[in-house]
Design an enzyme around this catalytic site. Structure first.
Site, PDB file in Angstrom:
ATOM      1  N   GLU A  89       0.848  -1.201   0.000  1.00 34.56           N
ATOM      2  CA  GLU A  89       0.000   0.000   0.000  1.00 34.56           C
ATOM      3  C   GLU A  89       0.881   1.247   0.000  1.00 34.56           C
ATOM      4  OE1 GLU A  89      -2.131   0.232   3.684  1.00 34.56           O
ATOM      5  OE2 GLU A  89      -3.494   1.801   3.006  1.00 34.56           O
ATOM      6  N   LYS A 119      -9.029   2.175  -2.132  1.00 32.84           N
ATOM      7  CA  LYS A 119      -9.323   1.573  -0.828  1.00 32.84           C
ATOM      8  C   LYS A 119     -10.731   1.980  -0.404  1.00 32.84           C
ATOM      9  CE  LYS A 119      -6.990   1.308   3.726  1.00 32.84           C
ATOM     10  NZ  LYS A 119      -5.782   1.800   4.463  1.00 32.84           N
ATOM     11  N   CYS A 139      -5.397  -3.174   2.088  1.00 33.97           N
ATOM     12  CA  CYS A 139      -5.196  -3.250   3.539  1.00 33.97           C
ATOM     13  C   CYS A 139      -6.481  -3.463   4.336  1.00 33.97           C
ATOM     14  CB  CYS A 139      -4.452  -2.003   4.010  1.00 33.97           C
ATOM     15  SG  CYS A 139      -3.433  -2.319   5.490  1.00 33.97           S
TER      16      CYS A 139
END
Lengths: 636, 636
Positions: free
Chosen positions: A44, A130, A171
């Protein structure tokens, strides 16, 4: 069974080092191309490092990251490379359709996304945002990013082994089993996850359990890539891995070092695709042969935490370009363990130990420190603080006699000793271009058992600042190693390797003392560390109330009155030393709830944890108590 | 025209003081009842104070706030009281229907809301949740709260003047003109806003402009209630007000003090209600006569900022129960202004000035300080630092000669002087139960022109920490007063009041110097403060790049090479002193972008603002430079 060849690039990403990070990605892209990899996965926010914090508020910084990513795209060939980077809608080369979808329906007007950009065939083929933006613990994602929509696109690749539909997560997304399941149900045959997941005790095991559960629930294999290395108070532990849909670990990278794995992942059977599908086209026309990937063994708790400390401490010093430290050696356990960590991180030539005996120091203070230094092979000097202490004591004592008719609170004179030591270390460090390593532990930090601007002076992250004095087993069975436990473990490691154990036996066995007053021991001011540490962990990490903590002691056979008084004393100290913790060096985070950005508390607060059911105004606590709020006079 | 009688309760809310805050609300409820008020409005999060930060992570804290609110409900009579508090769905006594709506449709599973609870007739009649949760600047609302839905219910009251439909907003919601307009379009005839809106320069004017614009766009009057008082680094400035739909200010409370206004607000004509409507029933059957409300005059920039400093500094000391300070008086402008602020906040008997001349101090250092102290009527003592300085210089000099063959970097010896001063002040404060007031300004903090653990020692918020040295006019015309400007303004205030101006003329006129080396002046190390401050504000608050800043200087006639070098030097200093700013006391925030939680930056960052287009690794900056990163050796 169709296999997708992925490369897990576990990179030592550095915050703000766009050139260096991009170069590392480009090299990995080259290796992936040569290994006929279908999908390269990076951590990330690889381009910028994570967390960039308010650098992300600067348009020039974001533009530079986007520019670096576009340059990487120029080098993209057959491998599809997933690169973590901040990304805006404006930076998307082809707007509209599935590719822009991640940007169009978020409720907030914030244009920036925490993105996985898909590079292929000389271009940015897509960008994936994300969805879940953590705002707990150390995370501030919602400060910087807008959220990608939940039902973002899937990606179709034509591999040498046949077509594969790929799902992408970033994540936090992977910690929501429902979200992973939705991606698979929508048609993904394999899901890859870009991460910058900081280490905390037991995290590798927790991560594995979550990935196994998510893979099993979703019925797809997961490829998980983590960053590695120390970034301020955080340590990324790597340990990137691939789990099969049945929970088998197909590959695992080493922990705490840069690593890379190529894995042929057996993907789940094709299913109907119910989301937008971005067709990325063919990857390689054929495949080379690759070796079976490594499956690194998990570490035990002591080894894991110790490596985290060495990594976090060492990387900070190297990243700021000053890999040389001075530290005070008192002959005590804390400074001894800190010195060993520093030597393991930077080497013996980079560590300078200084003994600074004062009026109440024991003989062992210098001899134990000298023995430690000899074992470690570091320079050691003795600089007593007696002379300036005697002078300031006389001068300020005379002034106070005139001003208040006495020498005032005795803790002031204990603090004076610690501050003369801090000043001495800072002078030596400033003169020689070194950093100062402070050595206080989490137990002391919690109750304010240190001197602000004294023993807390430090310009490195505190290697022990998130370690309790003793080892505690958490409610879920996780072992949280403490200072004594790690010191013994490190000595045992040395013995097992045929080396001299670095920490002297007398340092390990003598009673803990600040040696700032005649015959002083920590136990004069604090409960035994075993009791203190158990209370602290339950209070800090489980938000137990004073009543609950006292009941826990009573269950162990304590007298109820003594139990309540002990708990109230400890929680009162925690509350009233918040002002000090605001001004100490950051610490290498290894616990689940560290002081610092992980626990943000008001300073001028009238809430008292000691008496939660009947809060007392702070003013009532001031005055007669040595532990007066905000005075800087808390014991030591 | 129908009028709604509202009471604006501008309360000095204190974080964590649930009992005290609830008592203040209860007293206001009594006054409202006697004044036959329809709607009492309190500030945002009145029960707990704002921001509570991670206290909100503790179930016992939230439960106590809910319990305190329910107790308030027991006392609610005819007046509808809007009380700001954290609130969970579970705490809602009657679930279902419009009242539970704020909790049901949020995307996040977080149960806690930043709520306005409506108390009426002995019960919680409804609870309204903040919709927009700020995550910028100093705000972390999304860390703690879930968002209320956008189209929450409206509330119908039967007043003596007829029925009125009320809209409710919480703080950030009112800054979104569209949101206010939607509430009015859905049927609200008047909108009230609960706020905890921290002061920044020009904020009262900005707030008024926004409220006027929103009221005009929505076609309804707005009643706006703000908190008042200092909370850690933040200052709530009050200034609660009512604006009519045509923008007229119908009432305004005083700034920076607790205040209360009763206002008969002419509401907008009734419109069809298109949202859930909670019928609160009748308020009072008749009305008393009340005086026309006050309309306080706005302050000018100097007065406003100065009052913010005095409020923030004084409230902190009082709230932690230690309203007594020691500070070093150097004869310079910063310590002089800090002393005046401290005396204005706490009184002359609570302030102890200490002169600490060192080897390079000028004679004026002591005489100017003594004159200031005499003007202020505070105790002043002189404690030279020469003796311990000479001792440490000799002892550490000898050690360094052995270790590195010389005395090392000269800045180390400047820092030593500052640290001996800091140690001296902390000892006096610890001995007497006082706080230490540090006096560095924002310009120095920005470029690291201070000594960590030296002149930055302090256990109060720094009263000058968010003031530039000079006054700067911002791009939007707002005047940002600096240290010199405020000092002159404060002297002029004294003159106008027939008092002796406190700050000596020579303090105002002599060149700025740290007096840590022979003949040293700030201008040896830094650009002139007028240049420095303009660059800093443009860089920090507008995110200007190095190139843009240099171009600005060239426009003013600078040589391009000198301009680029000056900008690069300044921005390099800002970047490399982040590690120091992490360990200094909080400062009273008055600027639009203060250091601290308002500007969260990584420390170990390879991003260089000095050369944004070609970032250099930090290591390249270390070594030979006196301003080595993270060394603690940056000038002073």
């Amino acid at each position: 069974m169709t296999r997708l060849r992925i490369l897990l690039a576990q990179l030592p990403v550095r915050v703000g080092d766009l050139d260096g990070n991009a170069a590392a990605v480009r090299e990995a892209m080259g290796r992936a191309e040569r290994a006929t990899v279908d999908v390269l996965v990076t951590p990330e926010m690889t381009v910028t490092g994570y967390p960039c914090e308010d650098l992300l508020a600067e348009p020039a910084f974001v533009a530079a990251a986007e520019s670096a990513t576009l340059t990487l795209a120029d080098h993209a060939a057959r491998t599809v490379s997933l690169v973590g980077t901040p990304w805006t809608a404006a930076a998307l080369p082809a707007a509209g359709g599935a590719r822009a979808q991640a940007w169009t329906t978020d409720a907030t007007p914030r244009p920036l996304r925490n993105a996985a950009v898909l590079l292929h065939d000389g271009r940015v083929a897509a960008a994936h945002a994300k969805h879940l933006l953590p705002t707990y613990s150390v995370f501030d994602d919602a400060r910087h990013f807008g959220a990608g929509v939940r039902d973002q696109a899937l990606y179709r690749l034509e591999t040498p082994d046949g077509p594969v539909v790929l799902g992408v997560l970033v994540c936090e997304d992977a910690w929501d089993t429902d979200l992973v399941t939705e991606v698979a149900a929508a048609g993904a045959q394999v899901v890859v996850v870009l991460n910058a997941s900081p280490y905390t005790v037991g995290k590798p095991a927790l991560r594995l359990a979550q990935l196994r559960a998510a893979a099993a629930a979703a019925g797809v294999p997961l490829g998980y890539v983590n960053a590695v290395g120390g970034q301020d108070d955080l340590v990324y532990d790597g340990g990137s891995l691939v789990v099969d849909a049945d929970g088998t670990v197909l590959a695992r990278a080493a922990a705490f070092v840069a690593d890379e794995l190529v894995v042929d992942v057996p993907v789940a059977p094709a299913r109907p695709v119910t989301r937008d599908l971005v067709d990325l086209g063919p990857t390689h026309p054929w495949r080379t042969t690759v070796a079976a990937p490594a499956v690194a063994e998990p570490m035990d708790a002591d080894a894991e935490v110790y490596r985290a400390l060495v990594t976090g401490f060492g990387d900070y010093c190297r990243r700021v370009g000053m890999p040389k430290v001075v530290l005070g050696l008192s002959g005590g356990i804390d400074s001894a363990l800190a010195a060993v960590v520093a030597v393991d991180a930077l080497g013996p030539d980079a560590v300078w130990g200084v003994g600074m005996p004062g009026p109440y120091s024991s003989d062992g203070s210098v001899t134990d420190a000298a023995e430690l230094a000899a074992h470690l092979g570091i320079r050691f000097d003795v600089v007593p603080i007696g002379a300036p202490y005697v002078e300031r004591e006389a001068t300020l004592g005379a002034l106070l006699a005139d001003a208040v008719g006495g020498t005032g609170h005795p803790v002031a004179w204990e603090n004076l000793q610690a501050r003369l030591r801090g000043t001495t270390l800072m002078t030596l460090a400033n003169a020689t271009g070194a950093l100062v390593c402070t050595t206080g532990n989490r137990s002391e930090s919690a109750v304010g058992y240190f001197t602000l601007y004294g023993d807390s002076c430090g310009t490195t992250p505190n290697p022990l600042g998130d370690l309790l004095k003793t080892t505690v087993t958490l409610r879920d069975g996780t072992v949280l190693p403490g200072v004594y436990g790690l010191a013994r473990w490190r000595n045992a490691q040395a013995t097992a390797a045929g080396q001299v154990p670095p920490i002297p036996v007398s340092t390990l066995t003598k009673p803990a003392s600040a040696e700032l007053a005649p015959g002083q021991q920590d136990s004069d001011s604090l409960p035994p560390y075993e009791v203190l540490d158990a209370l602290l962990v339950t209070f800090l990490e489980e938000h137990a109330t004073a009543d609950e903590l006292a009941a826990g002691l009573v269950e162990q056979g304590w007298d109820p009155t003594v139990a309540a008084a002990t708990v109230n004393r400890v929680l009162g100290l925690v509350d009233r030393s918040e002002f000090k913790r605001r001004q100490v060096p950051m610490r290498v985070k290894v616990s689940r709830l560290a002081f610092g950005r992980d626990r943000r508390m008001p300073v001028a607060s009238h809430w008292s944890h000691a008496t939660a059911s009947a809060p007392a105004p702070l003013a009532a606590l001031a005055g007669s108590s040595a532990h007066a709020p905000s005075s800087g006079t808390v014991a030591r």
